[in-house]
Design a protein around this motif. Structure first.
Motif, PDB file in Angstrom:
ATOM      1  N   LEU A 285       1.033  -1.255   0.573  1.00 54.63           N
ATOM      2  CA  LEU A 285       0.126   0.588   0.031  1.00 54.63           C
ATOM      3  C   LEU A 285       0.634   0.997  -0.109  1.00 54.63           C
ATOM      4  O   LEU A 285       0.320   2.094  -1.043  1.00 54.63           O
ATOM      5  N   LEU A 286       2.000   1.396   1.409  1.00 54.61           N
ATOM      6  CA  LEU A 286       2.621   2.441   0.308  1.00 54.61           C
ATOM      7  C   LEU A 286       3.341   3.074  -0.463  1.00 54.61           C
ATOM      8  O   LEU A 286       3.730   3.944  -0.660  1.00 54.61           O
ATOM      9  N   ASN A 287       4.019   1.828  -1.017  1.00 52.43           N
ATOM     10  CA  ASN A 287       4.152   1.534  -2.529  1.00 52.43           C
ATOM     11  C   ASN A 287       3.425   2.267  -3.498  1.00 52.43           C
ATOM     12  O   ASN A 287       4.134   2.937  -4.548  1.00 52.43           O
ATOM     13  N   LEU A 288       2.134   1.304  -3.482  1.00 55.01           N
ATOM     14  CA  LEU A 288       1.255   2.303  -4.523  1.00 55.01           C
ATOM     15  C   LEU A 288       1.303   4.226  -3.816  1.00 55.01           C
ATOM     16  O   LEU A 288       0.590   4.347  -4.885  1.00 55.01           O
ATOM     17  N   GLY A 289       0.923   4.668  -3.201  1.00 52.24           N
ATOM     18  CA  GLY A 289       0.970   5.981  -2.622  1.00 52.24           C
ATOM     19  C   GLY A 289       0.450   6.145  -1.343  1.00 52.24           C
ATOM     20  O   GLY A 289      -0.037   7.178  -1.818  1.00 52.24           O
ATOM     21  N   TYR A 290      -0.327   4.854  -1.028  1.00 47.76           N
ATOM     22  CA  TYR A 290      -1.238   5.120   0.681  1.00 47.76           C
ATOM     23  C   TYR A 290      -0.582   6.233   1.317  1.00 47.76           C
ATOM     24  O   TYR A 290       0.755   5.650   1.857  1.00 47.76           O
ATOM     25  N   SER A 291      -0.726   6.829   1.696  1.00 46.86           N
ATOM     26  CA  SER A 291       0.054   8.255   2.370  1.00 46.86           C
ATOM     27  C   SER A 291       0.159   7.641   3.967  1.00 46.86           C
ATOM     28  O   SER A 291       0.842   8.153   5.051  1.00 46.86           O
ATOM     29  N   SER A 292      -1.179   6.639   4.727  1.00 48.25           N
ATOM     30  CA  SER A 292      -0.790   6.612   5.932  1.00 48.25           C
ATOM     31  C   SER A 292      -1.502   5.427   6.469  1.00 48.25           C
ATOM     32  O   SER A 292      -2.627   5.152   6.572  1.00 48.25           O
ATOM     33  N   VAL A 293      -0.175   4.546   6.273  1.00 49.80           N
ATOM     34  CA  VAL A 293      -0.639   2.880   6.664  1.00 49.80           C
ATOM     35  C   VAL A 293      -0.240   2.638   8.149  1.00 49.80           C
ATOM     36  O   VAL A 293       0.864   3.530   7.882  1.00 49.80           O
ATOM     37  N   PHE A 294      -0.884   1.830   8.890  1.00 44.18           N
ATOM     38  CA  PHE A 294       0.055   1.929   9.819  1.00 44.18           C
ATOM     39  C   PHE A 294      -0.255   0.281  10.193  1.00 44.18           C
ATOM     40  O   PHE A 294      -1.455  -0.466   9.494  1.00 44.18           O
TER      41      PHE A 294
END
Length: 116
Positions: free
Chosen positions: A87-96
């Motif tokens: 998800l972070l690689n896909l550009g999601y900015s706020s992943v926990f």
């Protein structure tokens, strides 16, 4: 590494409607029991986690700026880390990541739901 969130902070965020929760267990496990409001992106088998994430994310997570929390079964489970990283690689900015997973959530007596 995906940043961590505690059970208490996750529960508060769910109660406030400020988070999208992602169960990364295989569909059969998700359908049996998941954290209330959670959507599903399977992270297992591990080698397919990135492909599953790329395929599912546009539909279940349309807002790349939303706060997202991924979880799986427990601390040793790697599903949530793999889905979260993609998800972070896909550009999601706020992943926990809720590292302790659904086992901890259920043990604490917090609400779950079923898709059955």
């Amino acid at each position: 590494m995906v940043p961590l969130i505690t059970r208490q902070d996750l529960k508060a965020a769910i109660d406030a409607g400020e988070v999208t929760v992602v169960d990364t267990m295989p569909l059969a496990y998700y359908e049996k029991e998941h954290i209330e409001t959670a959507v599903n992106i399977p992270g297992f088998p591990y080698e397919d986690a990135a492909a599953f994430t790329r395929a599912c994310a546009p539909d279940v997570l349309p807002d790349r700026d939303a706060t997202i929390v991924v979880y799986c079964a427990n601390v040793p489970c790697r599903n949530s880390e793999l889905v979260g990283l993609e998800l972070l690689n896909l550009g999601y900015s706020s992943v926990f990541k809720y590292r302790e997973g659904i086992e901890d959530w259920v043990t604490a007596g917090l609400p779950t739901e079923s898709s059955h």
